[in-house]
Every structure is written in structure tokens, then in C-alpha cells.
Enzyme design. Sequence first.
Site, PDB file in Angstrom:
ATOM      1  N   GLU A  19      -2.357  -7.320   7.519  1.00  0.00           N
ATOM      2  CA  GLU A  19      -1.013  -7.270   8.088  1.00  0.00           C
ATOM      3  C   GLU A  19      -0.925  -8.109   9.362  1.00  0.00           C
ATOM      4  OE1 GLU A  19       2.092  -7.183   8.048  1.00  0.00           O
ATOM      5  OE2 GLU A  19       2.550  -5.074   7.592  1.00  0.00           O
ATOM      6  N   HIS A  65       0.827  -1.209   0.000  1.00  0.00           N
ATOM      7  CA  HIS A  65       0.000   0.000   0.000  1.00  0.00           C
ATOM      8  C   HIS A  65       0.862   1.260   0.000  1.00  0.00           C
ATOM      9  CE1 HIS A  65       0.982   0.802   4.216  1.00  0.00           C
ATOM     10  NE2 HIS A  65       0.834  -0.495   4.424  1.00  0.00           N
TER      11      HIS A  65
END
Length: 209
Positions: free
Chosen positions: A84, A9
Site C-alpha cells: 500500500e 484484502h
Amino acid sequence: MNRVLFARHGQTDYNVEQRLQGWLDVPLNENGELQAGLLGRRLSTFSIDAIYTSDLQRTVGTARVIADLHQPPLAPITIPGLREFNYGHWNGLTFSEIEERYPKEVAAWRGNIRDVVLPEGESIARFSQRVQKTLREILARHNQHTLLIVTHGGVIRVLLCAALGLPPEDYAKFRSESTSLTEIYYNQSSARLSTLNDTAHLQDWPYET
């Protein structure tokens, strides 16, 4: 064989502050939006069959920018299993803050990074198992396709370990910059790394990634 492009990202304020984001739903900052646009322009003419993304704002936002710039436009598919590493109650803290507040936990974790489960979080071993299972489920949907998976640095790094036959605790040996591309080819029995942490689209980028 499937070709998988893993994209981290774009930048967030927590990246700038060096805070662990983990499962916190932190959005892209202005620089992150710009980085996503640069990556989107780079990928706009790639032959991509599907886009998958973690369900957190920073990955969804990056994936949407890329998908909107792609020709033809693509609809990202959200997969929570691509999240994550969950740092538990370390989420949102800097390493200095963690060392100050939780010295015993830090010592235990450093003594066995692979297996120690962080309070309200997970272990690196469980994290690796989760994302490998998620990747297998994604790959099972495709045959000879090119996929873009927009996810997190930790996810990319433990999947690199799995692809290269390394233990998951070796994930720290790799870097994954904001909006970097890592390319791995997968077949039923093996994986082949082609590109690692490629940020060519940010070549003239003047800010920290």
C-alpha cells in the site's frame, strides 16, 4: 493479452476504526477472514494461472484463504512492491488525528497531492511509479494468462488511473471495498477495464466493508 483480477484484502480492525494502514502490518479481523472465504469460494473454479500478493499480513492472509480453496490449490507469490501507499508517520492515524497533529503537512499535501513526499513516506507519484513497475514485471512473466493479484485499495486505484490514462492523484475518484474484484485486461500497449469494485460475493454481507 493477460487477464488480471485485482482483489483488495479483507477487513481489518484498522478499516473499522478508519485508520490509515499504509505499511503497518495489520492482520485480518474475524470479518476479514470470513470475507476472504466468500471471495475464495467465488474464485474456487476460476481458471487462475498464478496468485501474487503484497507481503503484508492482511493481503497474505486473504491470498492464502483464496489459494487454499482454489482447485487445484495455488501457492501465492509474495511481492513487496505491491504494498500500500506509505503514509510515513501518518500510518496508524485517523484523518482527524492527522489534521490535529500535522496541519502544515496536511495543507502542503492537499496543495500538491501528486508530488508532496510525506515524511518517512512517499508521494502519490512515486507510489504510482512503484506499483506500475511491479505490475510490468509481473506481466512480463506471463502470456495469455489469468492472474489474481491480492493487494491494497490504494494500489488498485492508482493502477486504475494508469490503465485509464488518468493522473495518479485522481485515485480518490475510485472506491475499492474489502475483497472487491477489479478486472483489467493488459496487452503490450494498452489496458482495458472489464470489472470495477465487484462485491457480488458479499451481496448478503451484513457488515461494513
